[in-house]
Design an enzyme around this catalytic site. Structure first.
Site, mmCIF file in Angstrom:
data_model
loop_
_atom_site.group_PDB
_atom_site.id
_atom_site.type_symbol
_atom_site.label_atom_id
_atom_site.label_comp_id
_atom_site.label_asym_id
_atom_site.label_seq_id
_atom_site.Cartn_x
_atom_site.Cartn_y
_atom_site.Cartn_z
ATOM 1 N NE ARG A 180 -49.705 12.579 9.080
ATOM 2 C CZ ARG A 180 -50.470 13.319 9.898
ATOM 3 N NH1 ARG A 180 -50.994 12.789 10.995
ATOM 4 N NH2 ARG A 180 -50.731 14.568 9.608
ATOM 5 C CB SER A 256 -47.308 16.261 4.406
ATOM 6 O OG SER A 256 -48.282 17.170 4.826
ATOM 7 C CD GLU A 351 -47.557 12.150 5.751
ATOM 8 O OE1 GLU A 351 -47.239 13.080 6.496
ATOM 9 O OE2 GLU A 351 -48.653 12.087 5.175
HETATM 10 C C1 LIG Z 1 -53.451 16.793 -1.222
HETATM 11 C C2 LIG Z 1 -53.233 15.762 -0.133
HETATM 12 C C3 LIG Z 1 -53.436 16.103 1.192
HETATM 13 C C4 LIG Z 1 -53.240 15.151 2.196
HETATM 14 N N1 LIG Z 1 -53.448 15.527 3.490
HETATM 15 C C5 LIG Z 1 -53.275 14.638 4.481
HETATM 16 C C6 LIG Z 1 -53.512 15.012 5.841
HETATM 17 O O1 LIG Z 1 -53.883 16.146 6.138
HETATM 18 N N2 LIG Z 1 -53.304 14.096 6.803
HETATM 19 C C7 LIG Z 1 -52.912 12.814 6.503
HETATM 20 O O2 LIG Z 1 -52.758 12.015 7.440
HETATM 21 N N3 LIG Z 1 -52.689 12.418 5.226
HETATM 22 C C8 LIG Z 1 -52.855 13.295 4.211
HETATM 23 N N4 LIG Z 1 -52.627 12.916 2.920
HETATM 24 C C9 LIG Z 1 -52.150 11.546 2.644
HETATM 25 C C10 LIG Z 1 -53.262 10.558 2.227
HETATM 26 O O3 LIG Z 1 -54.392 11.231 1.752
HETATM 27 C C11 LIG Z 1 -53.689 9.639 3.381
HETATM 28 O O4 LIG Z 1 -52.584 8.905 3.855
HETATM 29 C C12 LIG Z 1 -54.777 8.642 2.948
HETATM 30 O O5 LIG Z 1 -55.248 7.915 4.057
HETATM 31 C C13 LIG Z 1 -54.284 7.653 1.890
HETATM 32 O O6 LIG Z 1 -55.430 6.962 1.405
HETATM 33 P P1 LIG Z 1 -55.405 6.217 0.013
HETATM 34 O O7 LIG Z 1 -56.685 5.465 -0.084
HETATM 35 O O8 LIG Z 1 -55.119 7.154 -1.076
HETATM 36 O O9 LIG Z 1 -54.204 5.212 0.243
HETATM 37 P P2 LIG Z 1 -53.174 4.667 -0.838
HETATM 38 O O10 LIG Z 1 -52.263 5.767 -1.237
HETATM 39 O O11 LIG Z 1 -53.887 3.947 -1.905
HETATM 40 O O12 LIG Z 1 -52.356 3.635 0.063
HETATM 41 C C14 LIG Z 1 -51.532 4.088 1.120
HETATM 42 C C15 LIG Z 1 -50.988 2.861 1.880
HETATM 43 O O13 LIG Z 1 -52.068 2.163 2.501
HETATM 44 C C16 LIG Z 1 -52.141 0.809 2.028
HETATM 45 N N5 LIG Z 1 -53.568 0.484 1.915
HETATM 46 C C17 LIG Z 1 -54.521 1.201 1.271
HETATM 47 N N6 LIG Z 1 -55.736 0.645 1.463
HETATM 48 C C18 LIG Z 1 -55.546 -0.433 2.261
HETATM 49 C C19 LIG Z 1 -56.422 -1.428 2.810
HETATM 50 N N7 LIG Z 1 -57.740 -1.416 2.600
HETATM 51 N N8 LIG Z 1 -55.867 -2.418 3.563
HETATM 52 C C20 LIG Z 1 -54.524 -2.459 3.793
HETATM 53 N N9 LIG Z 1 -53.662 -1.558 3.302
HETATM 54 C C21 LIG Z 1 -54.162 -0.547 2.545
HETATM 55 C C22 LIG Z 1 -51.424 0.828 0.682
HETATM 56 O O14 LIG Z 1 -50.926 -0.456 0.354
HETATM 57 C C23 LIG Z 1 -50.320 1.841 0.962
HETATM 58 O O15 LIG Z 1 -49.272 1.231 1.690
HETATM 59 C C24 LIG Z 1 -52.825 13.835 1.880
HETATM 60 C C25 LIG Z 1 -52.614 13.494 0.537
HETATM 61 C C26 LIG Z 1 -52.824 14.443 -0.463
HETATM 62 C C27 LIG Z 1 -52.618 14.053 -1.909
#
Ligand SMILES: Cc1cc2nc3c(=O)[nH]c(=O)nc-3n(C[C@H](O)[C@H](O)[C@H](O)COP(=O)(O)OP(=O)(O)OC[C@H]3O[C@@H](n4cnc5c(N)ncnc54)[C@H](O)[C@@H]3O)c2cc1C
Length: 364
Positions: A180, A256, A351
């Site tokens: 992570r 999580s 997380e």
């Molecule tokens: C129901 C649920 C289940 C999940 N299950 C998992 C799992 O099994 N495993 C897991 O690892 N995660 C899980 N997650 C967490 C999440 O889905 C991941 O971390 C995902 O990669 C976040 O993507 P996002 O586009 O929503 O990022 P955001 O929430 O929009 O951003 C997260 C971070 O990344 C940065 N960021 C986003 N895009 C960029 C970019 N293009 N360049 C630079 N920085 C950027 C943002 O500034 C922020 O700091 C889960 C979340 C939910 C709601």
């Protein structure tokens, strides 16, 4: 005001925890040209304000009003760059939806992403915390990515040609992936915007189905694990996740809420002696404890504060069912962290990324 810039944008539907939040400035980034214009404006007008790169908002805890510029990554495109009899190399734009990408690749016969199905969010965010599930992490398939260094950009007009100049490639090793974690979470590194990722996927499947949950889910589909095809694993993972995790569109959450804590072998042995059914996995010479087990055993599953709660089927997930704020969610998280420390002397780390009211990121 330049085309593309929006003032006082509501962000409540752009974060899966559905906290009420807004951004002073907001720009939807659908192309390189949008990014160039947005960064030029930012550099010239507000570079002292915080900048937040937003994907699907599924790993963020937003405070009520973000005082800076939000760049919402929405660029699309999946390009096949190389192929041979064994593998393909694809380039994916940052704004592509992660789960749609997993389904598309599996349909094409490009394998390796099946276990990461149904993780919400955008492709460009996947490297930030090296997303992982059921024994597979992004770092196993990511070959490289393209990113722009925000602070390296010089501007002298309404568009900045320098975006292309400041864009560079980082290979897998340079991303410093860990559990992570990645270089992008290191506060001492330059601020970077990931614009695309490159994945190396296999043409013949090498399935990762050791997790008992996946085996059971395959059997429930009528598929013996030894006979499973990647499409079956994808379906089994989706079924398993739907059963265990609340859908954010129905019950707002960020997945999580705590990382699985990593403890020394001695600490693990001491806990195991006291709690025989402790769930833990070897992690090098240390042990990774199942945070969900610790929280569940401590009696938090289903616990409800006024607006937020611990999910009643998955103790690792905090849910926001009545428009609670970031403070409501964090207050509940703090009570859980304190209790887990008291009981097990284990520090639970949050997380998702927490953006404070001043727009700064809490490092985790
Ligand atoms: C129901 C649920 C289940 C999940 N299950 C998992 C799992 O099994 N495993 C897991 O690892 N995660 C899980 N997650 C967490 C999440 O889905 C991941 O971390 C995902 O990669 C976040 O993507 P996002 O586009 O929503 O990022 P955001 O929430 O929009 O951003 C997260 C971070 O990344 C940065 N960021 C986003 N895009 C960029 C970019 N293009 N360049 C630079 N920085 C950027 C943002 O500034 C922020 O700091 C889960 C979340 C939910 C709601």
């Amino acid at each position: 005001m330049p085309i593309g810039l929006v003032e006082n944008q509501d962000l409540s539907s752009f974060n899966t925890l559905a906290v009420n939040a807004s951004a002073k400035y907001y720009w939807a980034i659908k192309s390189e040209a949008d990014l160039a214009s947005a960064l030029a404006w930012y550099k010239q007008h507000s570079s002292d304000l915080p900048l937040l790169v937003l994907g699907g908002g599924s790993n963020l805890i937003l405070s009520e009003s973000f005082p800076g510029l939000v760049l919402h990554m929405q660029s699309q495109g999946i390009d096949l760059l190389e192929e041979d009899s064994e593998s393909v190399l694809i380039e994916v734009a940052a704004g592509e939806n992660w789960h749609d990408l997993v389904c598309y690749c599996t349909q094409q016969g490009w394998y390796g992403l099946e276990n990461l199905a149904l993780i919400p969010g955008a492709a460009g965010a996947a490297p930030i915390q090296n997303i992982g599930a059921y024994g597979v992490e992004l770092c196993q398939v990511l070959e490289s990515l393209h990113c722009v260094e925000i602070d390296g950009i010089e501007v002298d007009g309404p568009d900045c040609d320098d975006v292309e100049k400041s864009s560079h490639e980082l290979n897998n090793q340079q991303c410093q992936f860990a559990y992570r974690d990645s270089i992008f979470k290191n506060p001492n590194e330059p601020r970077r915007i990931i614009t695309s990722i490159r994945l190396r996927l296999k043409r013949s499947a090498s399935l990762n189905i050791q997790y008992p949950g996946i085996q059971q889910s395959l059997k429930a589909l009528g598929v013996e694990p030894e006979q499973a095809r990647p499409e079956d694993v994808l379906q089994a993972v989706c079924n398993l996740r739907r059963e265990k995790l609340p859908d954010p569109s129905e019950l707002p959450n960020v997945g999580s809420f705590f990382k699985n804590p990593i403890v020394s072998a001695e600490h693990y042995q001491a806990l195991k002696a006291e709690f025989a059914d402790l769930v833990a996995y070897p992690h090098g010479e240390q042990y990774k404890l199942a945070a969900g087990w610790l929280i569940d055993q401590a009696g938090w599953k289903g616990h409800r504060d006024e607006k937020v709660a611990v999910h009643d089927r998955q103790a690792l997930v905090l849910v926001n069912f009545q428009q609670g704020s970031a403070s409501d969610v964090l207050a509940l998280a703090k009570k859980i962290q304190d209790d887990i420390w008291q009981r097990y002397q284990v520090a639970l780390e949050i997380e998702p990324r927490h953006i404070m009211a001043n727009g700064m990121l809490v490092q985790n």
